[in-house]
Design a protein around this motif. Structure first.
Motif, PDB file in Angstrom:
ATOM      1  N   GLN A 105       0.808  -1.222   0.000  1.00 57.15           N
ATOM      2  CA  GLN A 105       0.000   0.000   0.000  1.00 57.15           C
ATOM      3  C   GLN A 105       0.843   1.274   0.000  1.00 57.15           C
ATOM      4  N   ARG A 106       2.139   1.135   0.279  1.00 59.21           N
ATOM      5  CA  ARG A 106       2.980   2.338   0.342  1.00 59.21           C
ATOM      6  C   ARG A 106       4.152   2.210  -0.614  1.00 59.21           C
ATOM      7  N   SER A 107       4.711   3.366  -1.010  1.00 59.49           N
ATOM      8  CA  SER A 107       5.790   3.316  -1.981  1.00 59.49           C
ATOM      9  C   SER A 107       7.099   3.764  -1.357  1.00 59.49           C
ATOM     10  N   GLN A 108       8.191   3.120  -1.755  1.00 62.26           N
ATOM     11  CA  GLN A 108       9.483   3.633  -1.312  1.00 62.26           C
ATOM     12  C   GLN A 108      10.197   4.328  -2.467  1.00 62.26           C
ATOM     13  N   LEU A 109       9.476   4.492  -3.579  1.00 58.22           N
ATOM     14  CA  LEU A 109      10.071   5.179  -4.725  1.00 58.22           C
ATOM     15  C   LEU A 109       9.639   6.644  -4.703  1.00 58.22           C
ATOM     16  N   TRP A 110      10.472   7.495  -5.273  1.00 60.58           N
ATOM     17  CA  TRP A 110      10.127   8.921  -5.330  1.00 60.58           C
ATOM     18  C   TRP A 110       9.161   9.137  -6.476  1.00 60.58           C
ATOM     19  N   TRP A 111       8.047   9.764  -6.187  1.00 59.29           N
ATOM     20  CA  TRP A 111       6.907   9.835  -7.081  1.00 59.29           C
ATOM     21  C   TRP A 111       7.215  10.534  -8.407  1.00 59.29           C
ATOM     22  N   ASP A 112       7.987  11.634  -8.323  1.00 59.18           N
ATOM     23  CA  ASP A 112       8.124  12.484  -9.516  1.00 59.18           C
ATOM     24  C   ASP A 112       9.376  12.220 -10.329  1.00 59.18           C
ATOM     25  N   ILE A 113      10.251  11.383  -9.859  1.00 61.04           N
ATOM     26  CA  ILE A 113      11.475  11.174 -10.643  1.00 61.04           C
ATOM     27  C   ILE A 113      11.445   9.806 -11.321  1.00 61.04           C
ATOM     28  N   ALA A 114      12.299   9.671 -12.321  1.00 59.75           N
ATOM     29  CA  ALA A 114      12.304   8.430 -13.093  1.00 59.75           C
ATOM     30  C   ALA A 114      12.704   7.255 -12.199  1.00 59.75           C
ATOM     31  N   VAL A 115      12.192   6.095 -12.543  1.00 53.56           N
ATOM     32  CA  VAL A 115      12.445   4.886 -11.758  1.00 53.56           C
ATOM     33  C   VAL A 115      13.951   4.675 -11.552  1.00 53.56           C
ATOM     34  N   GLN A 116      14.718   4.842 -12.633  1.00 51.36           N
ATOM     35  CA  GLN A 116      16.147   4.541 -12.470  1.00 51.36           C
ATOM     36  C   GLN A 116      16.849   5.541 -11.543  1.00 51.36           C
ATOM     37  N   GLU A 117      16.298   6.765 -11.453  1.00 49.53           N
ATOM     38  CA  GLU A 117      16.889   7.736 -10.509  1.00 49.53           C
ATOM     39  C   GLU A 117      16.609   7.280  -9.081  1.00 49.53           C
ATOM     40  N   SER A 118      15.389   6.786  -8.849  1.00 53.96           N
ATOM     41  CA  SER A 118      15.076   6.242  -7.526  1.00 53.96           C
ATOM     42  C   SER A 118      16.045   5.102  -7.192  1.00 53.96           C
ATOM     43  N   PHE A 119      16.254   4.229  -8.163  1.00 55.79           N
ATOM     44  CA  PHE A 119      17.166   3.098  -7.944  1.00 55.79           C
ATOM     45  C   PHE A 119      18.565   3.619  -7.582  1.00 55.79           C
ATOM     46  N   ARG A 120      18.989   4.666  -8.312  1.00 59.62           N
ATOM     47  CA  ARG A 120      20.341   5.196  -8.052  1.00 59.62           C
ATOM     48  C   ARG A 120      20.445   5.783  -6.647  1.00 59.62           C
ATOM     49  N   LEU A 121      19.383   6.499  -6.247  1.00 59.95           N
ATOM     50  CA  LEU A 121      19.405   7.070  -4.895  1.00 59.95           C
ATOM     51  C   LEU A 121      19.479   5.966  -3.844  1.00 59.95           C
ATOM     52  N   LEU A 122      18.677   4.915  -4.052  1.00 60.23           N
ATOM     53  CA  LEU A 122      18.684   3.813  -3.077  1.00 60.23           C
ATOM     54  C   LEU A 122      20.041   3.107  -3.072  1.00 60.23           C
ATOM     55  N   LYS A 123      20.642   3.015  -4.211  1.00 58.07           N
ATOM     56  CA  LYS A 123      21.989   2.405  -4.312  1.00 58.07           C
ATOM     57  C   LYS A 123      22.973   3.177  -3.415  1.00 58.07           C
ATOM     58  N   LYS A 124      22.843   4.522  -3.450  1.00 56.56           N
ATOM     59  CA  LYS A 124      23.706   5.364  -2.589  1.00 56.56           C
ATOM     60  C   LYS A 124      23.363   5.146  -1.122  1.00 56.56           C
ATOM     61  N   VAL A 125      22.042   5.152  -0.820  1.00 51.16           N
ATOM     62  CA  VAL A 125      21.615   4.986   0.569  1.00 51.16           C
ATOM     63  C   VAL A 125      22.202   3.688   1.140  1.00 51.16           C
ATOM     64  N   TYR A 126      22.131   2.630   0.343  1.00 49.32           N
ATOM     65  CA  TYR A 126      22.595   1.321   0.824  1.00 49.32           C
ATOM     66  C   TYR A 126      24.078   1.089   0.574  1.00 49.32           C
ATOM     67  N   LYS A 127      24.745   2.077   0.002  1.00 51.99           N
ATOM     68  CA  LYS A 127      26.202   1.997  -0.268  1.00 51.99           C
ATOM     69  C   LYS A 127      26.558   0.739  -1.055  1.00 51.99           C
ATOM     70  N   VAL A 128      25.828   0.535  -2.159  1.00 49.37           N
ATOM     71  CA  VAL A 128      26.102  -0.644  -2.990  1.00 49.37           C
ATOM     72  C   VAL A 128      27.142  -0.260  -4.053  1.00 49.37           C
ATOM     73  N   SER A 129      28.147  -1.100  -4.234  1.00 53.79           N
ATOM     74  CA  SER A 129      29.202  -0.776  -5.223  1.00 53.79           C
ATOM     75  C   SER A 129      28.631  -0.901  -6.633  1.00 53.79           C
ATOM     76  N   ASP A 130      29.287  -0.205  -7.595  1.00 54.99           N
ATOM     77  CA  ASP A 130      28.827  -0.278  -8.993  1.00 54.99           C
ATOM     78  C   ASP A 130      28.820  -1.720  -9.485  1.00 54.99           C
ATOM     79  N   ALA A 131      29.897  -2.427  -9.152  1.00 50.65           N
ATOM     80  CA  ALA A 131      30.019  -3.804  -9.655  1.00 50.65           C
ATOM     81  C   ALA A 131      28.860  -4.673  -9.136  1.00 50.65           C
ATOM     82  N   ASP A 132      28.584  -4.563  -7.820  1.00 49.30           N
ATOM     83  CA  ASP A 132      27.500  -5.373  -7.235  1.00 49.30           C
ATOM     84  C   ASP A 132      26.157  -4.981  -7.831  1.00 49.30           C
ATOM     85  N   TYR A 133      25.967  -3.654  -7.951  1.00 45.99           N
ATOM     86  CA  TYR A 133      24.693  -3.156  -8.477  1.00 45.99           C
ATOM     87  C   TYR A 133      24.468  -3.708  -9.884  1.00 45.99           C
TER      88      TYR A 133
END
Ligand code: ATP
Length: 337
Positions: A105-133
């Motif tokens: 029922q709830r979203s963890q994605l940012w409503w107004d930005i592109a899906v891949q930008e949300s993914f990129r932000l979450l990648k930063k939040v979780y400190k995922v390396s480029d290779a792993d991502y």
């Protein structure tokens, strides 16, 4: 290793009640009447790494409250919760790196930005390396068919498209434990199937533990061997879905329509040594054998009957999981444990 250990877990809420009339409303402004209600009532269970468990119950049974305690959003009134070896509330920062959460029922994605930008932000939040991502998410994006959605803003996505993106977002850091609260609510059958396939795959590939809350029992049947069933904050069943069906399924019914005249007595004699009961719907001339869940008996009944009579139609009916569970709640057949 246990992914989740819950001991004597309890959460109480204050349930406020209003006094009647104008003077009551006035008094409510200063002091309110309330009683303490346990939403989760001293429950115990463990989930092993790699298990997929269905956490089910009617509205208000306490499912969300449990999940909120397991994910560190709520603190328990008493009892203990250890998830991935940590106390979810106290070790918040380290803990969130090890879980993924999807609330239908709830979203963890940012409503107004592109899906891949949300993914990129979450990648930063979780400190995922480029290779792993890249290694992990390329696969996720492909399996969930997200490629055409990546440059769209989330608000433009349909519900099914958004849910697939939510699931991908919850997996960016490839957590060993995934909490899914109604992940397929409102989705069409094809999207549901895709999501189920995907969950099975990550469970097999990474041994990801999944705790799934849903009102859609077909999700549970497709994914979970084990169910934990909650009623008014108490666990009333914890075990295999299969045994639940065997124990409460009330057997199978095999109905025959014949092309020639059949006799109830004769059918009873044919199957006299089997633990079954024949019933006859005289108006429709349908003969029904009521059996337990023993597959050998079912096949014997069919084999003997078909050998003795010409058959127009045979149907095997068994109650759906939905009906069984409805039954359990209606009749209160299980003991609180
Ligand atoms: N913040 C709160 N304050 C007071 N009571 C609450 C609060 N949150 C939940 N409750 C009560 O606790 C009980 C369990 O609620 P919970 O949301 O955990 O149920 P649920 O099994 O998730 O239900 P649903 O299937 O409807 O989501 C309910 O009686 C609910 O009214």
């Amino acid at each position: 290793m246990n992914a989740i250990e819950v001991n004597g877990l309890r959460k109480e809420f204050k349930a406020y009640s209003s006094r009647s009339g104008l003077s009551g409303a006035f008094r409510d402004l200063f002091t309110r009447n309330y009683k303490i209600v346990p939403a989760v009532n001293d429950i115990n269970f463990t989930v092993k790494q790699g298990e997929m468990v269905g956490y089910i119950g009617e509205n208000g049974a306490g499912k969300s409250t449990t999940i909120k305690m397991l994910t560190g959003i709520l603190t328990p009134t008493s009892g203990s919760v250890i998830v991935n070896g940590m106390n979810p509330h106290r070790e918040r920062e380290r803990f969130v790196q090890t879980i993924g959460v999807v609330f239908g029922q709830r979203s963890q994605l940012w409503w107004d930005i592109a899906v891949q930008e949300s993914f990129r932000l979450l990648k930063k939040v979780y400190k995922v390396s480029d290779a792993d991502y890249n290694e992990h998410m390329d696969h996720v994006i492909k399996t969930l068919d997200l490629e055409p959605l990546l440059d769209k803003p989330v608000r433009k996505l349909s519900l099914g498209q958004r849910m697939r993106c939510e699931l991908a977002a919850a997996l960016i850091h490839n957590p060993p434990l995934l909490f899914l609260d109604e992940p397929t609510i409102g989705l069409d059958v094809l999207v549901k199937l895709k999501i189920r396939e995907f969950l099975k795959e990550i469970n097999e590939k990474y041994n990801t533990t999944i705790l799934l809350t849903t009102h859609d029992l077909t999700d549970i049947e497709a994914l979970c061997e084990r169910v934990v069933m909650l009623d008014e904050g108490n666990i009333i069943y914890d075990g295999a879905l299969k045994s639940l069906k065997e124990r409460w399924g009330e057997g199978k019914e095999i109905s025959f329509e014949f092309l020639e005249k059949a006799e109830l007595n004769h059918l009873e004699t044919l199957t006299g040594d089997l633990d079954i009961k024949w019933e006859l719907d005289e108006r429709k001339q349908i003969f029904t054998a009521v059996t337990g869940d023993d597959e050998e008996i079912v096949s014997q009944v069919i084999a003997r009957t078909v050998a003795a009579y010409k058959v127009r139609d045979v149907k095997i009916n068994e109650p759906s999981t939905e009906e069984i569970i409805r039954n359990i709640y209606d009749k209160g057949m299980l003991q609180h444990g």
